[in-house]
Design an enzyme around this catalytic site. Structure first.
Site, short mmCIF file in Angstrom:
data_model
loop_
_atom_site.label_atom_id
_atom_site.label_comp_id
_atom_site.label_asym_id
_atom_site.label_seq_id
_atom_site.Cartn_x
_atom_site.Cartn_y
_atom_site.Cartn_z
N ALA A 63 113.98 21.45 9.57
CA ALA A 63 113.28 21.97 10.76
C ALA A 63 111.98 21.18 10.90
O ALA A 63 110.87 21.74 10.92
CB ALA A 63 113.05 23.47 10.67
N LEU A 64 112.13 19.89 10.98
CA LEU A 64 110.98 18.98 10.84
C LEU A 64 110.06 18.99 12.06
O LEU A 64 110.50 19.21 13.19
CB LEU A 64 111.48 17.55 10.60
N HIS A 68 105.59 17.00 8.78
CA HIS A 68 106.53 16.33 7.86
C HIS A 68 106.53 14.81 8.12
O HIS A 68 106.52 14.02 7.18
CB HIS A 68 107.97 16.83 8.10
N GLY A 180 102.27 18.01 1.28
CA GLY A 180 101.27 18.39 2.27
C GLY A 180 100.25 19.36 1.70
O GLY A 180 100.61 20.30 0.98
N LYS A 182 98.98 21.56 3.28
CA LYS A 182 99.34 22.84 3.91
C LYS A 182 99.83 23.83 2.83
O LYS A 182 99.56 25.02 2.90
CB LYS A 182 100.44 22.56 4.94
N ASP A 183 100.58 23.31 1.83
CA ASP A 183 101.06 24.16 0.73
C ASP A 183 100.22 23.83 -0.51
O ASP A 183 100.69 23.21 -1.47
CB ASP A 183 102.55 23.91 0.50
N GLN A 186 101.33 25.00 -3.93
CA GLN A 186 102.57 24.30 -4.30
C GLN A 186 102.27 22.90 -4.85
O GLN A 186 102.90 22.45 -5.81
CB GLN A 186 103.48 24.20 -3.07
N SER A 219 107.40 24.88 10.06
CA SER A 219 108.76 25.16 10.57
C SER A 219 108.86 26.61 11.02
O SER A 219 109.60 26.93 11.95
CB SER A 219 109.79 24.89 9.48
N ARG A 220 108.12 27.48 10.36
CA ARG A 220 108.18 28.91 10.70
C ARG A 220 107.58 29.21 12.08
O ARG A 220 107.89 30.25 12.66
CB ARG A 220 107.49 29.74 9.62
#
Ligand code: AMP
Length: 312
Positions: A63-64, A68, A180, A182-183, A186, A219-220
């Protein structure tokens, strides 16, 4: 071939429009190679690496969006071979509903990657990634980092992330891994996992790409309706508010003000936190010098959004 390109991943089969071709991947789509089997991608990459090519790798859930693609662009600058993976990893979804509703836009993803100059796209099936089943075999000793923030609100999530990224790194063996900001957590978890496993891959963290109103691309976001999409920007506004208002001393009041702002806008808040940017240790007080990161996770109806901002 003037057939609308449409590919669905299933064992040994590619779908072009309505035509079903029983074919063996790797398949070449324009310039990009599509691989589904571990054996095929390993063979291809091993040959390239043996010829001295630097391998850059961008793992994704698909769901790029342009966030990404910015990782692919960064990888292209520093590598001779850019590999991207699309795999909706079941073991990192602690909520089965979230897994079921995760958006899939494979034909669009393939086009975006081709245009961005990705060389190899790895599209494994669940059985290819987990030949012995999806119950977790390895435990990664992540320590403190797994007990806070996403680790606290999504139990088991980071074990699933480590499981899949470890497997992907074994398969692709990249020189550089593009992740990224963003995470944020992670990135730190994967860094720790790479250290625990003694892997040679270097992590490169790329900045968060945002929509023009400030919403972090995700993607969400595709799951938000028009009203929710307008309200979603408040997350990044809250982070900007923290950055502007933060002062040395006690931080709890500032965090609580942000929780109230989000709740007043209809969010269900998992956390608003301020942490040491290097260790992610949650900060109750700020000495005015330590580099910080503000992090938010909150539900807008069914959709859980996360974002973060560095305070330097
Ligand atoms: P995902 O498909 O959500 O697992 O994301 C794959 C990679 O893209 C992860 O390293 C993410 O941190 C990164 N990523 C996701 N959204 C963004 C964004 N808005 N800007 C930059 N990187 C992102």
């Amino acid at each position: 071939m003037l057939i609308t390109f449409f590919l669905r991943v299933c064992e040994g089969t590619i779908f072009f429009g309505k035509m079903r071709l029983h074919t063996h991947l790797p398949y070449k789509y324009k310039k990009m190679i599509l691989c589904k089997k571990v054996e095929d991608i390993t063979k291809f990459i091993t040959e390239k690496a043996a010829n001295g090519n630097i391998i850059g790798f961008v793992p994704t859930l698909g769901a790029l969006h342009n966030g990404h693609i910015s990782l692919v662009t960064a990888a292209k600058i520093q590598s001779q071979l850019v590999v991207c993976s699309i795999f909706v990893n079941p073991t990192q979804f602690n909520d089965p509903k979230d897994f079921e509703k995760y958006p899939v836009t494979l034909d669009k993803d393939i086009d975006l990657l081709e245009k961005a100059g990705c060389d190899v796209l790895f599209l494994p099936s669940v059985t290819e990634m987990y030949p012995d089943g999806t119950s977790l075999k390895n435990h990664y000793d992540l320590g403190y980092i797994e007990t806070i923030l996403e680790g606290k609100f999504r139990p088991g999530h980071f074990q699933g992330v480590c499981q899949v990224v470890n497997r992907l790194l074994d398969i692709v063996a990249p020189d550089n891994l593009y992740l990224g900001q963003k995470d944020y957590q992670q990135c730190m978890v994967i860094k720790k996992m790479i250290g625990l496993k003694g892997l040679k891959t270097k992590i490169i963290i790329c900045p968060t790409l945002r929509e023009t109103d400030g919403l972090a691309m995700s993607s969400r976001n595709m799951r938000l309706n028009d009203t929710e999409r307008r309200e979603a920007v408040i997350i990044s506004q809250v982070l900007a508010f923290i950055k502007k208002e933060i002062k040395p001393g006690y931080l709890q009041d500032l965090k609580l003000r942000c929780v109230h702002i989000l709740e007043a806008e209809g969010y269900k808040v998992d956390y608003v936190e301020i942490a040491n940017a290097d260790t992610l240790e949650i900060q109750e007080n700020w000495d005015g010098k330590t580099k910080l990161v503000a992090l938010v996770a909150a539900f807008l109806n069914e959709v859980r959004l996360i974002d973060n901002m560095l305070i330097e």
